[in-house]
Write an enzyme that holds these catalytic residues in place. Structure first.
Site, PDB file in Angstrom:
ATOM      1  N   HIS A   1       0.883  -1.165   0.000  1.00  0.00           N
ATOM      2  CA  HIS A   1       0.000   0.000   0.000  1.00  0.00           C
ATOM      3  C   HIS A   1       0.921   1.216   0.000  1.00  0.00           C
ATOM      4  CE1 HIS A   1      -3.662  -2.304   0.679  1.00  0.00           C
ATOM      5  NE2 HIS A   1      -2.944  -3.051   1.498  1.00  0.00           N
ATOM      6  N   THR A   2       1.115   1.800  -1.188  1.00  0.00           N
ATOM      7  CA  THR A   2       2.126   2.837  -1.360  1.00  0.00           C
ATOM      8  C   THR A   2       1.843   4.101  -0.566  1.00  0.00           C
ATOM      9  OG1 THR A   2       1.023   3.619  -3.368  1.00  0.00           O
ATOM     10  CG2 THR A   2       2.798   2.020  -3.637  1.00  0.00           C
ATOM     11  N   CYS A   3       0.591   4.409  -0.322  1.00  0.00           N
ATOM     12  CA  CYS A   3       0.276   5.626   0.438  1.00  0.00           C
ATOM     13  C   CYS A   3       0.782   5.559   1.868  1.00  0.00           C
ATOM     14  CB  CYS A   3      -1.229   5.876   0.456  1.00  0.00           C
ATOM     15  SG  CYS A   3      -1.881   6.314  -1.163  1.00  0.00           S
ATOM     16  N   PHE A   4       0.978   4.347   2.357  1.00  0.00           N
ATOM     17  CA  PHE A   4       1.380   4.164   3.750  1.00  0.00           C
ATOM     18  C   PHE A   4       2.763   3.532   3.883  1.00  0.00           C
ATOM     19  CE2 PHE A   4      -3.250   3.763   3.394  1.00  0.00           C
ATOM     20  CZ  PHE A   4      -3.619   4.882   4.117  1.00  0.00           C
ATOM     21  N   ASN A   5       3.461   3.327   2.764  1.00  0.00           N
ATOM     22  CA  ASN A   5       4.760   2.637   2.775  1.00  0.00           C
ATOM     23  C   ASN A   5       4.637   1.307   3.512  1.00  0.00           C
ATOM     24  OD1 ASN A   5       5.820   4.856   1.451  1.00  0.00           O
ATOM     25  ND2 ASN A   5       6.642   5.763   3.305  1.00  0.00           N
TER      26      ASN A   5
END
Length: 187
Positions: free
Chosen positions: A153-157
């Site tokens: 989940h790239t928004c949250f690393n």
């Protein structure tokens, strides 16, 4: 966001005289958290290659390496730095499985490291402050028997990482996940 000695008139003079930016003046005054507030001023003054005069004082320029780091992020993809800032849920940082995970990542070549970084964060470059500031969160996401691939989940690393039965399966599944990912399909 700006140092007190730089007035709007001074910034207009800088922009009008040479259409260049005072990187060393504007950017150090902005924390990463407040960068979105500094961006309009930064863009207003525009990109600097030669320097500008503000109140008769020559402002030192950013070296090309500093400019590249500001615009494109750090080139350093030393995953020992990424590991320093990593956090875990469902795993302990000292357990052998996590050591194996980092050994697999550190064995990747540079293009594959970039793909892994893009898979987890949405960007294939390190932040300007370095990989240790990225704060990758590795979260347990199931156990064997499983055919799941790691999910990010790239928004949250955030990396959802199943516990695989062998280092070879861990490596294979990681490679499949990062090489087959599409993201939003944007080029």
């Amino acid at each position: 966001c700006l140092p007190a000695h730089l007035t709007t008139a001074c910034l207009h003079a800088c922009a009008g005289v040479c259409q260049r930016s005072c990187f060393r003046v504007v950017l150090p005054a902005c924390s990463l958290a407040s960068m979105h507030q500094c961006l309009p001023t930064f863009l207003h003054v525009s990109v600097c290659l030669y320097g500008c005069l503000c109140r008769g004082v020559r402002v030192s320029l950013a070296a090309h390496q500093e400019l590249e780091a500001i615009v494109a992020g750090q080139i350093d993809l030393d995953f020992t730095h990424l590991r320093q800032g990593a956090q875990y849920e469902g795993y302990a940082s000292s357990e052998p499985y996590i050591d194996t995970f980092w050994q697999v990542l550190e064995a990747f070549d540079k293009p594959r490291r970039r793909r892994f970084l893009a898979f987890c964060t949405g960007s294939d470059v390190a932040p300007t402050q370095g990989l240790q500031d990225l704060r990758l969160l590795v979260q347990r996401h199931g156990e064997e028997p499983t055919n799941r691939l790691p999910v990010a989940h790239t928004c949250f690393n955030l990396l959802l990482l199943p516990r695989y039965s062998s280092p070879d399966k861990l490596r294979t599944r990681l490679i499949m996940a990062i090489e087959w990912t599409e993201g939003f399909g944007l080029q």
